[in-house]
Design a protein around this motif. Structure first.
Motif, PDB file in Angstrom:
ATOM      1  N   CYS A  53       6.401   9.929  41.358  1.00  0.00           N
ATOM      2  CA  CYS A  53       6.621   8.513  41.475  1.00  0.00           C
ATOM      3  C   CYS A  53       5.421   7.838  42.402  1.00  0.00           C
ATOM      4  O   CYS A  53       4.969   6.715  42.051  1.00  0.00           O
ATOM      5  CB  CYS A  53       8.176   8.251  42.317  1.00  0.00           C
ATOM      6  SG  CYS A  53       8.101   8.452  44.048  1.00  0.00           S
ATOM      7  N   THR A  70      12.147   6.192  44.291  1.00  0.00           N
ATOM      8  CA  THR A  70      11.458   6.414  43.302  1.00  0.00           C
ATOM      9  C   THR A  70      11.201   5.115  42.630  1.00  0.00           C
ATOM     10  O   THR A  70      10.176   4.316  42.515  1.00  0.00           O
ATOM     11  CB  THR A  70      12.066   7.173  42.160  1.00  0.00           C
ATOM     12  OG1 THR A  70      11.959   8.572  42.543  1.00  0.00           O
ATOM     13  CG2 THR A  70      10.823   7.336  40.746  1.00  0.00           C
ATOM     14  N   SER A 101      10.162   3.374  36.356  1.00  0.00           N
ATOM     15  CA  SER A 101      10.694   3.939  37.605  1.00  0.00           C
ATOM     16  C   SER A 101      12.151   4.413  37.604  1.00  0.00           C
ATOM     17  O   SER A 101      12.448   5.087  38.317  1.00  0.00           O
ATOM     18  CB  SER A 101      10.422   2.542  38.589  1.00  0.00           C
ATOM     19  OG  SER A 101      11.542   1.680  38.206  1.00  0.00           O
ATOM     20  N   CYS A 135       8.383  13.842  45.176  1.00  0.00           N
ATOM     21  CA  CYS A 135       8.136  12.466  45.164  1.00  0.00           C
ATOM     22  C   CYS A 135       6.712  12.297  44.558  1.00  0.00           C
ATOM     23  O   CYS A 135       6.111  11.074  44.378  1.00  0.00           O
ATOM     24  CB  CYS A 135       8.203  11.944  46.408  1.00  0.00           C
ATOM     25  SG  CYS A 135       9.756  11.376  47.128  1.00  0.00           S
ATOM     26  N   SER A 193      14.016  12.633  38.820  1.00  0.00           N
ATOM     27  CA  SER A 193      13.791  13.308  40.193  1.00  0.00           C
ATOM     28  C   SER A 193      15.162  13.846  40.852  1.00  0.00           C
ATOM     29  O   SER A 193      15.148  15.086  41.309  1.00  0.00           O
ATOM     30  CB  SER A 193      13.497  12.346  41.185  1.00  0.00           C
ATOM     31  OG  SER A 193      12.181  11.897  40.636  1.00  0.00           O
ATOM     32  N   THR A 210      12.316   7.718  35.861  1.00  0.00           N
ATOM     33  CA  THR A 210      11.653   8.748  37.011  1.00  0.00           C
ATOM     34  C   THR A 210      12.610   9.069  38.002  1.00  0.00           C
ATOM     35  O   THR A 210      12.587  10.205  38.375  1.00  0.00           O
ATOM     36  CB  THR A 210      10.186   8.224  37.274  1.00  0.00           C
ATOM     37  OG1 THR A 210       9.536   7.817  36.306  1.00  0.00           O
ATOM     38  CG2 THR A 210       9.765   9.484  38.197  1.00  0.00           C
ATOM     39  N   GLY A 211      13.315   7.993  38.505  1.00  0.00           N
ATOM     40  CA  GLY A 211      14.476   8.023  39.443  1.00  0.00           C
ATOM     41  C   GLY A 211      15.340   9.200  39.012  1.00  0.00           C
ATOM     42  O   GLY A 211      15.646  10.276  39.868  1.00  0.00           O
ATOM     43  N   ILE A 257       7.588   2.466  43.404  1.00  0.00           N
ATOM     44  CA  ILE A 257       6.794   2.034  42.014  1.00  0.00           C
ATOM     45  C   ILE A 257       6.711   0.779  42.188  1.00  0.00           C
ATOM     46  O   ILE A 257       5.554   0.057  41.768  1.00  0.00           O
ATOM     47  CB  ILE A 257       7.400   2.612  40.780  1.00  0.00           C
ATOM     48  CG1 ILE A 257       7.307   4.164  40.839  1.00  0.00           C
ATOM     49  CG2 ILE A 257       6.876   1.919  39.458  1.00  0.00           C
ATOM     50  CD1 ILE A 257       7.784   4.845  39.515  1.00  0.00           C
TER      51      ILE A 257
END
Length: 452
Positions: free
Chosen positions: A290, A371, A324, A287, A331, A327-328, A375
């Motif tokens: 994020c 995430t 976001s 995490c 992840s 990035t999610g 954000i």
């Protein structure tokens, strides 16, 4: 989409200059928890599980401190964008006063009533005894945490995010080295096990505090104007409180709810508690990116809103939403990729390892929601003072859905550990549509500054 998103080189440069140091700082802080878990896991499974449960006290403290630190960043970023350094200093002083009060309260609880606090999280006597020994030492470090966080927050706002990473890295490296020395008894030191982890935390916190204070007196940095530390500015404090109270509600909802998840695992047995403690460490490490994007992006949006550039602030928000989601999904991929390495590294029972594998797979999909929501809610919404939504969404999704299901599964229906764990992950994924609907209202596009 890629060209539209990354074509503005100025935006990308500013975002990474803020987000990467903050993400690295978060990574360093999460590394301490990882080091504690891995080193204590090499001692005994009970030591690892007990310290994981005991540190939930600091987790709650950090949630309350976050409700104080966030208005420092929200208002500080807007007034910094407006070039009003005097008001930024007044915001700093308000935050310091509040953080000292909170830190004193948690210090007293951990040092004088540690057994009572451990009983909240587990009824296993072996874990309680170890946790009490940890809290009696670690509680002293809780006196210093809030003060250091105020200094680090104001450094981020005043364009010194890279220096916060330097301080955090140094403090974490000292903490990890001292962890090894004091937990295992290296170089002639006594093997203190859980108490060694607590002592290492305390020493590193003392060093961190003196370090940030020294930084604050350099040219171009902000240090408290001690002549104004107790001077109350009613208008500014009103704005601070208006930001902080919804955030405090949200932080308490989230912090207590998240801590209750650990308590559920603790009541499902030592294997479940141990697996959850490792899964939590991995989650916190993943995490970090994020969290950095939320903090850095929020400062960037807040600077533009405070400067009166509302259209540009809105544009930056739209770009952060796209980032976001990217990035999610990244992840999720990372979580699945590291699962085999995590399960092979820590000494656990076979049952605990099976729990951990299931938790890691569940958490991989949870990371998309975590995430995106972090954000957008903690970064974009907060930048414009839209802090009430977070509390509402937590009340409905966490306390109205996830926690009741986890309680039922833990205490009444005897659901398997992975099923209870999945219930604790429902809230983040489930509220994405609601978050996006609220985002498109653009309530958060506000200039919060005033002439003081």
């Amino acid at each position: 989409m890629r060209e539209r998103l990354f074509s503005d080189k100025i935006f990308i440069k500013k975002l990474w200059q803020l987000a990467l140091p903050i993400a690295f700082q978060n990574l360093m802080l999460a590394s301490v928890a990882a080091a504690d878990a891995l080193m204590l896991g090499r001692v005994t499974q009970d030591s690892m599980a007990a310290v994981s449960l005991a540190t939930q006290i600091q987790f709650i403290q950090n949630m309350i401190l976050a409700a104080i630190i966030a208005p420092i960043v929200i208002l500080g970023a807007q007034y910094w964008g407006k070039k009003d350094e005097k008001t930024v200093n007044d915001i700093f002083c308000i935050g310091l006063r509040l953080c000292v009060g909170v830190s004193l309260l948690f210090f007293a609880g951990c040092v004088f009533f540690p057994r009572f606090l451990m009983l909240i999280f587990t009824n296993e006597e072996a874990l309680i005894v170890i946790g009490v020994r940890y809290l009696k030492v670690a509680g002293w470090s809780y006196l210093l945490t809030g003060i250091s966080q105020c200094y680090l927050a104001i450094m981020k706002v005043s364009e010194h995010a890279a220096q916060t990473a330097v301080v955090s890295t140094g403090a974490v490296l000292i903490n990890i080295v001292l962890n090894a020395v004091l937990i295992f008894g290296l170089f002639g030191a006594p093997a203190m096990e859980a108490q060694g982890a607590a002592a290492a935390t305390l020493i590193s916190r003392v060093i961190e505090l003196f370090w940030v204070i020294a930084f604050s007196y350099r040219e171009g940095y902000i240090h408290p104007d001690w002549s104004r530390i107790w001077k109350r500015n009613r208008l500014l404090f009103g704005d601070f409180r208006k930001c902080a109270l919804p955030l405090l509600g949200a932080c308490l909802f989230w912090g207590i709810g998240f801590t209750s998840y650990s308590a559920f695992m603790g009541h499902l047995g030592t294997d479940a508690a141990a697996a959850n403690s490792i899964a939590a460490v991995v989650r916190d490490l993943v995490c970090c990116m994020c969290n950095g994007l939320a903090s850095g992006g929020g400062i960037l949006v807040g600077n533009e809103l405070g400067a009166g550039h509302l259209d540009r602030g809105k544009l930056y928000g739209d770009r952060l939403v796209k980032i976001s989601f990217l990035t999610g999904f990244l992840s999720t991929a990372i979580m699945l990729a590291v699962t085999p390495f995590v399960t092979g590294f820590v000494k656990m029972t076979d049952q605990a390892e099976r729990h951990l594998i299931a938790m890691m797979v569940i958490m991989a999909f949870y990371m998309i929601g975590r995430t995106v929501n972090t954000i957008i809610i903690n970064g974009i919404f907060a930048a414009g003072g839209d802090t009430m939504f977070d509390m509402y969404s937590l009340a409905v999704c966490m306390w109205g859905i996830a926690i009741p299901l986890a309680v039922a599964g833990t205490f009444f229906l005897n659901w398997p550990v992975p099923v209870v764990y999945a219930c604790t992950c429902l809230d983040e994924v489930g509220k994405i549509p609601w978050v996006m609907y609220h985002y498109r209202k653009y309530i958060w596009v506000k200039d919060l500054t005033r002439e003081l």
